[in-house]
Every structure is written in C-alpha cells, then in structure tokens.
Design a protein around this motif. Structure first.
Motif, PDB file in Angstrom:
ATOM      1  N   THR A  63       5.717  -4.819  -8.037  1.00 14.00           N
ATOM      2  CA  THR A  63       6.932  -4.649  -8.825  1.00 14.00           C
ATOM      3  C   THR A  63       7.503  -3.253  -8.682  1.00 14.00           C
ATOM      4  N   GLY A  64       6.623  -2.238  -8.576  1.00 13.35           N
ATOM      5  CA  GLY A  64       7.097  -0.856  -8.576  1.00 13.35           C
ATOM      6  C   GLY A  64       7.042  -0.140  -7.244  1.00 13.35           C
ATOM      7  N   SER A  65       6.380  -0.711  -6.239  1.00 15.54           N
ATOM      8  CA  SER A  65       6.280  -0.012  -4.960  1.00 15.54           C
ATOM      9  C   SER A  65       5.873  -0.967  -3.850  1.00 15.54           C
ATOM     10  N   ALA A  66       6.096  -0.515  -2.617  1.00  9.36           N
ATOM     11  CA  ALA A  66       5.606  -1.216  -1.431  1.00  9.36           C
ATOM     12  C   ALA A  66       4.526  -0.345  -0.815  1.00  9.36           C
ATOM     13  N   ARG A  67       3.370  -0.939  -0.506  1.00 10.95           N
ATOM     14  CA  ARG A  67       2.258  -0.204   0.063  1.00 10.95           C
ATOM     15  C   ARG A  67       1.932  -0.735   1.450  1.00 10.95           C
ATOM     16  N   ALA A  68       1.680   0.155   2.377  1.00  9.76           N
ATOM     17  CA  ALA A  68       1.310  -0.236   3.740  1.00  9.76           C
ATOM     18  C   ALA A  68      -0.059   0.336   4.062  1.00  9.76           C
ATOM     19  N   GLY A  69      -0.881  -0.458   4.725  1.00 11.51           N
ATOM     20  CA  GLY A  69      -2.208  -0.002   5.120  1.00 11.51           C
ATOM     21  C   GLY A  69      -2.542  -0.430   6.534  1.00 11.51           C
ATOM     22  N   LEU A  70      -3.267   0.430   7.238  1.00 10.72           N
ATOM     23  CA  LEU A  70      -3.745   0.114   8.584  1.00 10.72           C
ATOM     24  C   LEU A  70      -5.243  -0.143   8.534  1.00 10.72           C
ATOM     25  N   ASP A  74     -12.599  -4.574  12.027  1.00 13.43           N
ATOM     26  CA  ASP A  74     -13.728  -4.825  11.132  1.00 13.43           C
ATOM     27  C   ASP A  74     -13.312  -4.772   9.668  1.00 13.43           C
ATOM     28  N   GLY A  75     -12.007  -4.568   9.411  1.00 13.47           N
ATOM     29  CA  GLY A  75     -11.513  -4.515   8.049  1.00 13.47           C
ATOM     30  C   GLY A  75     -11.578  -3.147   7.400  1.00 13.47           C
ATOM     31  N   LYS A  76     -11.926  -2.104   8.144  1.00 11.37           N
ATOM     32  CA  LYS A  76     -12.002  -0.757   7.581  1.00 11.37           C
ATOM     33  C   LYS A  76     -10.602  -0.165   7.446  1.00 11.37           C
ATOM     34  N   LEU A  77     -10.310   0.379   6.254  1.00 11.69           N
ATOM     35  CA  LEU A  77      -9.014   1.000   6.013  1.00 11.69           C
ATOM     36  C   LEU A  77      -8.931   2.322   6.771  1.00 11.69           C
ATOM     37  N   LEU A  78      -7.932   2.440   7.638  1.00  9.56           N
ATOM     38  CA  LEU A  78      -7.732   3.650   8.422  1.00  9.56           C
ATOM     39  C   LEU A  78      -6.764   4.614   7.762  1.00  9.56           C
ATOM     40  N   GLY A  79      -5.828   4.078   7.013  1.00  5.09           N
ATOM     41  CA  GLY A  79      -4.837   4.919   6.340  1.00  5.09           C
ATOM     42  C   GLY A  79      -3.876   4.065   5.547  1.00  5.09           C
ATOM     43  N   SER A  80      -3.191   4.693   4.588  1.00  4.68           N
ATOM     44  CA  SER A  80      -2.248   3.944   3.755  1.00  4.68           C
ATOM     45  C   SER A  80      -1.109   4.846   3.317  1.00  4.68           C
ATOM     46  N   ALA A  81      -0.009   4.224   2.907  1.00  8.07           N
ATOM     47  CA  ALA A  81       1.157   4.946   2.413  1.00  8.07           C
ATOM     48  C   ALA A  81       1.920   4.021   1.482  1.00  8.07           C
ATOM     49  N   SER A  82       2.774   4.591   0.643  1.00  9.87           N
ATOM     50  CA  SER A  82       3.547   3.771  -0.289  1.00  9.87           C
ATOM     51  C   SER A  82       4.941   4.342  -0.458  1.00  9.87           C
ATOM     52  N   SER A  83       5.833   3.505  -0.958  1.00 12.83           N
ATOM     53  CA  SER A  83       7.211   3.921  -1.233  1.00 12.83           C
ATOM     54  C   SER A  83       7.679   3.185  -2.485  1.00 12.83           C
ATOM     55  N   PRO A  84       8.338   3.885  -3.428  1.00 14.94           N
ATOM     56  CA  PRO A  84       8.742   3.247  -4.695  1.00 14.94           C
ATOM     57  C   PRO A  84       9.867   2.245  -4.505  1.00 14.94           C
ATOM     58  N   ILE A  85       9.946   1.311  -5.462  1.00 13.56           N
ATOM     59  CA  ILE A  85      10.991   0.291  -5.484  1.00 13.56           C
ATOM     60  C   ILE A  85      11.817   0.457  -6.754  1.00 13.56           C
ATOM     61  N   GLN A  86      13.124   0.435  -6.594  1.00 10.35           N
ATOM     62  CA  GLN A  86      14.044   0.564  -7.728  1.00 10.35           C
ATOM     63  C   GLN A  86      13.992  -0.668  -8.625  1.00 10.35           C
ATOM     64  N   ILE A  87      14.071  -0.459  -9.926  1.00 11.91           N
ATOM     65  CA  ILE A  87      14.203  -1.565 -10.875  1.00 11.91           C
ATOM     66  C   ILE A  87      15.221  -1.170 -11.932  1.00 11.91           C
ATOM     67  N   TRP A  88      16.151  -2.077 -12.224  1.00 12.15           N
ATOM     68  CA  TRP A  88      17.147  -1.872 -13.271  1.00 12.15           C
ATOM     69  C   TRP A  88      16.800  -2.765 -14.449  1.00 12.15           C
ATOM     70  N   LYS A  89      17.111  -2.304 -15.636  1.00 14.12           N
ATOM     71  CA  LYS A  89      16.939  -3.125 -16.837  1.00 14.12           C
ATOM     72  C   LYS A  89      18.225  -3.045 -17.635  1.00 14.12           C
ATOM     73  N   ASP A  90      19.020  -4.116 -17.547  1.00 13.09           N
ATOM     74  CA  ASP A  90      20.298  -4.108 -18.239  1.00 13.09           C
ATOM     75  C   ASP A  90      20.482  -5.387 -19.040  1.00 13.09           C
TER      76      ASP A  90
END
Length: 327
Positions: A63-70, A74-90
């Motif tokens: 709901t609040g962000s998009a996360r990317a992982g490499l 073997d399923g080992k996490l090599l790295g990750s990053a995220s970016s926020p997502i806009q939400i309006w409440k009106d």
C-alpha cells in the motif's frame, strides 16, 4: 509526498526485454494477493571468458511502497531497494461500528463493571485513492536504484516475480490512460484502494439479492470487493463510468502494463470479482468455447445488481480471458 515527485505519464519504458512469457503463479496467492511472473531472455550474448550469472528479480507492491529484491538461484537475497507510493484520502463516507454493549473490564481494577448500553459508533472514513502511473513509476524507481543496477551488471535476469497483497481496482480508458474514481475529478486518482469502504450501501444491496453467486463468496460480499466498488462509481461518477474501458485488479493491470497482455488472473477474478472458477475449469478443455456464462461470469448476477452493462463485449471491461491454474 509531493504530487510533483514524478512525471505523471504512462509512457515510461517498460522494464521487460522484448522476449517474455506471461505466467501467473498460483503458489504466491493469499486472500488479498495475486502473483504475476515474467520469464525473460537475455538481450545480449554472454562473454566467453565470463559467463553471465542468472539472478531473480522480485518486486513486492504494498500500500505504501514498492520493493525490489535480487536473489541468486539458491534464493539468497543479494540486495534490495524501495520507493514510496502516493496515497490520497479525500471525501468522507460513513460506516457504522459494532452494536451496543453493556459491560467492560474497568482499567482501574480487575472487577467487571456494568455500564449503560452504548449507542452504535459512527465512523467518518476518507476515500483512499492511488495512481496506477505512480505505482508503475515506484516499481521502476526501486528497480533502477543504483545499488541494484550495479548488481545487475554482468548478470542475466531470469525471472521477474511481481507480488501484491491488495484488493485495489484500477480504471483506464481505451488508450490505457487513467480514469478518475475520485469525487475530486483528479485523473491521477484512478485506483480505489483495497481498504476503501465507500461502497457499504452498495454491498448491502448486492447481499440482499438472492443470487446463487453469493454462495461461492461466503454468503456475502465485502465493501472491499470489486462489484460494490464498481456499483458506487456507476451511481456517483457517471462520466467516469462511461469513460472507463477496462476495470482491472491492480495485479492484473501491472501485468498488462508490463506485457501488453490483457489476460486476467483466475485467482483475482474468482476471489474479488465473483467469477465462478469451478465453471471455468469444467470448460477448460473446450478450446473453441465462446460460451462466457459457462466459463464463469453469471450474467443474471450482474443484471440483478445494476451492472448489466459490464456484460457487453463478452465481459471485455472486467476480463474476457483468464489464465487457468492446474494444481
């Protein structure tokens, strides 16, 4: 977050190479989830002296962000990053809370104190909206963050897995441009977020029907499900209702945005749109079947709840084609 944080254009280059195969995976689904996977071929030949290493790229949209992982093979996490997502409440809608009660435990002692019955509580809730364009930009920004780009150098993307745990519904026109679902008229706000309860009355109307479809939805629909939300739009935003060419689950829209393929997920259409998956599976071997009722949409249901216009074009606005799963 500023509205000017990103350009509001759907012309962003796609993340995918020109070869891909669209595949939705069943194992990643939950009550509010759907998964889409894109198998990708390398666009350049590996150097003989240094063979390319395969990596798996996973994207999780919340709901609040998009996360990317490499991940490695073997399923080992090599790295990750995220970016926020806009939400309006009106805007505001009213939801009624639990019924009356007459007893509660006193915070000052362990004894049970009896109080006068309390009235039903009235909550004033906002209408939460998001932008499909903004979410796509957030995915691109997360994947393109410097650390992940460095790790992708000299490696081959093997799979892109897209995971969502939301019930959000997206509206776009015939050109794929956003159609507002907000009383503000802001065209960026083309997503009704999963938590939205504006369609309480519409859900009550649908649940009061005698449609046999409801027995496959636990006996009733939640206001968070898609038919009540669509009925709210039709009753309150007639211009948007007329303009909308596709109504899509967010997971299906992202798969469509990435591939250009409008095939819908059997999981999302069954869990959130009242598609009768068991009827679909019964017809799965009839390759030339054009009987859409037999394949899962109940036309009588849509007519009865006031959304009969969604039947037009073999239900093209809500999903004419679906991917089936075999377990």
């Amino acid at each position: 977050m500023s509205d000017a944080r990103r350009a509001w254009s759907d012309n962003t280059p796609r993340l995918t190479p020109h070869h891909y195969r669209h595949r939705l995976g069943a194992s990643a689904f939950s009550d509010r989830g759907a998964s889409a996977s894109l198998e990708m071929a390398a666009t350049s030949a590996p150097e003989p002296a240094a063979p390319l290493r395969s990596v798996l790229l996973g994207v999780d949209v919340g709901t609040g962000s998009a996360r990317a992982g490499l991940f490695d093979e073997d399923g080992k996490l090599l790295g990750s990053a995220s970016s926020p997502i806009q939400i309006w409440k009106d805007g505001d809608c009213i939801e009624y809370g639990p019924g009356t009660y007459s007893g509660e435990t006193s915070p000052r002692s362990n004894s049970k104190e009896i109080h006068q019955p309390k009235p039903r509580i009235e909550y004033v809730l906002p209408h939460p909206h998001q932008s499909s364009t903004d979410i796509w930009h957030a995915i691109c920004a997360a994947v393109k963050q410097h650390a992940l780009l460095q790790m992708l150098q000299g490696k081959r993307w093997r799979v892109w897995d897209l995971q969502l745990l939301v019930l959000s519904v997206v509206a776009v026109d015939a050109d794929g441009s956003p159609v507002t679902v907000s009383l503000s008229g802001d065209t960026r706000r083309n997503i009704i977020v999963w938590m939205d309860h504006r369609a309480v009355k519409q859900a009550e109307k649908i649940n009061s029907s005698s449609s046999p479809v409801l027995q496959y939805c636990g006996g009733s629909l939640s206001p968070e499900m898609q038919p009540p939300k669509l009925l709210w739009v039709k009753e309150n935003l007639q211009e948007s209702w007329t303009m909308a060419f596709r109504w899509m689950d967010l997971s299906d829209w992202l798969a469509y945005r990435a591939t250009g393929d409008d095939t819908r997920s059997l999981c999302t259409t069954v869990c959130k749109w009242t598609y009768l998956g068991h009827a679909h599976m019964e017809q799965i071997n009839e390759k030339d079947s054009r009987n859409m009722e037999a394949c899962g949409w109940d036309d009588d249901f849509w007519e009865e709840i006031g959304l009969g216009d969604l039947i037009d074009g073999h239900h093209a606005k809500i999903g004419m084609l679906r991917i089936s799963f075999r377990f």
